[in-house]
Design an enzyme around this catalytic site. Structure first.
Site, PDB file in Angstrom:
ATOM      1  N   ASP A  35       0.861  -1.186   0.000  1.00  0.00           N
ATOM      2  CA  ASP A  35       0.000   0.000   0.000  1.00  0.00           C
ATOM      3  C   ASP A  35       0.893   1.230   0.000  1.00  0.00           C
ATOM      4  OD1 ASP A  35      -3.286   0.159   1.053  1.00  0.00           O
ATOM      5  OD2 ASP A  35      -2.125   2.015   0.830  1.00  0.00           O
ATOM      6  N   THR A 133     -14.058  -3.700  -7.132  1.00  0.00           N
ATOM      7  CA  THR A 133     -15.320  -3.695  -7.883  1.00  0.00           C
ATOM      8  C   THR A 133     -15.203  -2.674  -9.013  1.00  0.00           C
ATOM      9  OG1 THR A 133     -16.497  -4.242  -5.882  1.00  0.00           O
ATOM     10  CG2 THR A 133     -17.808  -3.323  -7.680  1.00  0.00           C
ATOM     11  N   ALA A 165     -18.809  -9.433   3.214  1.00  0.00           N
ATOM     12  CA  ALA A 165     -19.459  -8.303   3.875  1.00  0.00           C
ATOM     13  C   ALA A 165     -18.648  -7.984   5.127  1.00  0.00           C
ATOM     14  CB  ALA A 165     -20.905  -8.648   4.235  1.00  0.00           C
ATOM     15  N   LYS A 222     -20.838  -8.611 -10.128  1.00  0.00           N
ATOM     16  CA  LYS A 222     -20.545  -7.970  -8.844  1.00  0.00           C
ATOM     17  C   LYS A 222     -21.446  -6.760  -8.624  1.00  0.00           C
ATOM     18  CE  LYS A 222     -18.829  -6.533  -5.124  1.00  0.00           C
ATOM     19  NZ  LYS A 222     -19.056  -7.153  -3.833  1.00  0.00           N
ATOM     20  N   ALA A 227     -26.459  -4.403  -6.241  1.00  0.00           N
ATOM     21  CA  ALA A 227     -27.703  -3.695  -6.547  1.00  0.00           C
ATOM     22  C   ALA A 227     -28.908  -4.474  -6.017  1.00  0.00           C
ATOM     23  CB  ALA A 227     -27.821  -3.478  -8.062  1.00  0.00           C
ATOM     24  N   PHE A 228     -28.900  -5.791  -6.202  1.00  0.00           N
ATOM     25  CA  PHE A 228     -30.025  -6.609  -5.723  1.00  0.00           C
ATOM     26  C   PHE A 228     -30.109  -6.586  -4.186  1.00  0.00           C
ATOM     27  CE2 PHE A 228     -32.093  -9.552  -8.914  1.00  0.00           C
ATOM     28  CZ  PHE A 228     -31.727  -8.808 -10.024  1.00  0.00           C
ATOM     29  N   CYS A 278     -19.933   0.584  -0.372  1.00  0.00           N
ATOM     30  CA  CYS A 278     -20.147   0.034  -1.712  1.00  0.00           C
ATOM     31  C   CYS A 278     -21.551   0.119  -2.294  1.00  0.00           C
ATOM     32  CB  CYS A 278     -19.665  -1.409  -1.732  1.00  0.00           C
ATOM     33  SG  CYS A 278     -17.879  -1.487  -1.515  1.00  0.00           S
ATOM     34  N   ARG A 348     -17.914   4.401   6.552  1.00  0.00           N
ATOM     35  CA  ARG A 348     -18.160   5.001   5.245  1.00  0.00           C
ATOM     36  C   ARG A 348     -19.649   4.921   4.873  1.00  0.00           C
ATOM     37  NH1 ARG A 348     -13.459   2.059   1.871  1.00  0.00           N
ATOM     38  NH2 ARG A 348     -14.037   0.368   3.264  1.00  0.00           N
TER      39      ARG A 348
END
Ligand code: NAD
Ligand code: UGA
Length: 459
Positions: A35, A133, A165, A222, A227-228, A278, A348
């Site tokens: 990173d 993503t 998750a 993804k 979205a679902f 997300c 977030r």
């Protein structure tokens, strides 16, 4: 190609836990997570495992068992890229805040920088894996950058989106519903690259759960999954408002519909709104993609999921104001919870942020307690100097509740249910209000103590 050395660019909520699990399950593979954020890398290397930059149940044990054996965290990006056979790109892909697509499209500048750095450094053939993503067809942009280096190095691009998750990341990684791997199915090299990644996951995931597709299906799946999922939350939240008006109970409705095997019981918990880094970003991205193909009806359909979520957050704070006799100016509202869900320190897009902003705007005093979120983070999230006098963060829930007019539950932390609610009641101004935005408290018990309760989705 036998993979013995993996590099992951991006030591965030995805890169860190994902690579820790790969390292644990593949002891013969050297895994290096890099990173550019040296503070983050230092925290990943902290001797005290409680100081890891990401809080996830079980993560500290796994990092503790592999770190400095076959799992390394470093800022030496070029060296790790050079040595790796396979490079995961796991950097952030936030919503663009400037230029074309501002407020909607995914900002791919970090992805492009990674591709250019790989192109610059690589001296032998590599498999590059999109873990972040990404909008559908990003792999072609990455490929174009990598294929034009003139160095003769050959790259295969795979899409391997992450479905973990937060709060359950380790469980999700150890026992995934599926692993999705997209690649160039039309060439031998593409199929070999996919096989190499399948082999890694096969160390702990059964074959039938490892799905291989073409790259575009994988990238789009993804966005579709998020979205679902978000749509289900907005759907049940839309019903929560009707429940409140009609006397139905949203939890009973959720149970009744969830027992239909075609609907299923998960992701039907009504709340103050979904948060997290997300859902909103990925739906906005989907909306942008639809619009860019001129599919305005499709774009509007998905955008409604976000509008519903905004409505849910705002109506929660509106309800607090109207219940407290139409003014909260100078009144103390105690926030229990700031993280976007329990068992994470991530804030977030947390609904708590919007609710707090609305109440601060009404000149309420907001005092926050969250078991895992640091006070600096809360102030950063509010990012408004004028709020400093009105906003406080404390380490003790009972102090936060002391002399408050109301308590608002913003995160579903289990410990909130076990508090001494009589003690809390005794310390508050009366009438003492509780606004349960997560539907976790036993409001009958609280009402018997004397609280006036509002619970999301209850008439
Ligand atoms: P994050 O912000 O926690 O971590 C990203 C890291 O990448 C940061 O530490 C940043 O410093 C680093 N980085 C950026 N550019 C870099 C570069 N050029 N070189 C080296 N490091 C660089 O983000 P995250 O939550 O881990 O998400 C990463 C991706 O995974 C996103 O695309 C996200 O949509 C996706 N995702 C996230 C989750 C989640 O639960 N957070 C789940 C699934 C997928
Ligand atoms: C979500 C997806 O669940 C993951 O599969 C995906 O990998 C990830 O996004 C991602 O791409 O980042 P995450 O945001 O970490 O994971 O957490 P969720 O459990 O999905 O919760 C998201 C939000 O929805 C939280 O604010 C949560 O409180 C809320 N939620 C969730 C509800 O309000 N009700 C529910 O029934 C479920």
């Amino acid at each position: 190609m036998k993979i013995e050395n993996i590099c992951c660019i991006g030591a965030g909520y995805v890169g860190g836990p994902t690579m820790a699990v790969i390292a644990q399950k593949c002891p013969d593979i050297k895994v290096t997570v890099v990173d550019i954020n040296s503070d983050r890398i230092a925290a990943w290397n902290d001797k005290n495992l409680k100081n890891l930059p990401v809080f996830e149940p079980g993560l500290d044990n796994i990092v503790g068992s592999c770190r400095d054996k076959n799992l390394f965290f470093t800022t030496e990006v070029d060296k790790a890229i050079d040595e790796a056979h396979m490079i995961f790109i796991s950097v952030n892909t936030p919503t663009k805040t400037y230029g074309k697509g501002k407020g909607m499209a995914a900002d791919l500048k970090y992805i492009e920088l990674c591709a250019r750095q790989i192109a610059k450094v690589a001296t032998d053939d590599k498999i590059v894996v999109e873990k972040s993503t990404l909008p559908v067809r990003t792999a072609s942009a990455i490929k174009s950058i990598l294929d034009n280096t003139g160095s003769g190095v050959k790259f295969q691009i795979l899409s391997n989106p992450e479905f973990l998750a937060e709060g359950t990341a380790i469980e999700d990684l150890l026992h995934p519903d599926r692993v999705l791997i997209g690649g160039d199915t039309s060439t031998k090299e593409g199929n070999n690259a996919m096989k190499a990644l399948v082999e890694i996951y096969s160390n702990w995931v059964s074959q039938e759960r490892i799905l291989t597709t073409n790259v575009w299906s994988s990238e789009l799946s993804k966005l579709t999954a998020n979205a679902f999922l978000a749509q289900r939350v907005s759907s049940i939240n839309a019903m929560s408002v009707i429940c409140e008006k009609t006397g139905a109970d949203v939890n009973e409705v959720a149970k009744a519909i969830g027992m239909d095997s075609r609907i299923g019981p998960k992701f039907l918990k009504s709340s103050v709104g979904f948060g997290g880094s997300c859902f909103q970003k990925d739906i906005l991205n989907l909306v942008y993609i639809a619009k860019s193909y001129g599919l305005n009806e499709v774009a509007d359909y998905w955008e409604q999921v976000i509008k519903m979520n905004d409505y849910q957050k705002n109506r929660f704070s509106d309800n607090i104001v109207s219940t407290l006799y139409n003014t909260v100016a100078g009144k103390k509202i105690a926030f229990f919870g700031w993280a976007f869900k329990k068992d994470t320190n991530d804030t977030r897009e947390s609904p708590a942020i919007q609710v707090a902003k609305n109440l601060l705007n009404e000149q309420a005093y907001v005092e926050v307690f969250d078991p895992k979120v640091k006070s600096e983070q809360v102030f950063k999230d509010i990012n408004n100097n004028n709020s400093e006098d009105l906003l406080k963060v404390k380490k003790n829930p009972y102090q936060v509740a002391d002399k408050a007019h109301a308590i608002a539950i913003l995160t579903e932390w289990d410990e909130f249910m076990d508090y001494d609610w009589q003690k809390i009641y005794d310390s508050m101004l009366k009438p003492a209000f509780v606004f349960d935005g997560r539907g976790i408290l036993d409001t009958n018990k609280l009402e018997n103590i004397g609280f006036v309760c509002y619970k999301i989705g209850m008439g």
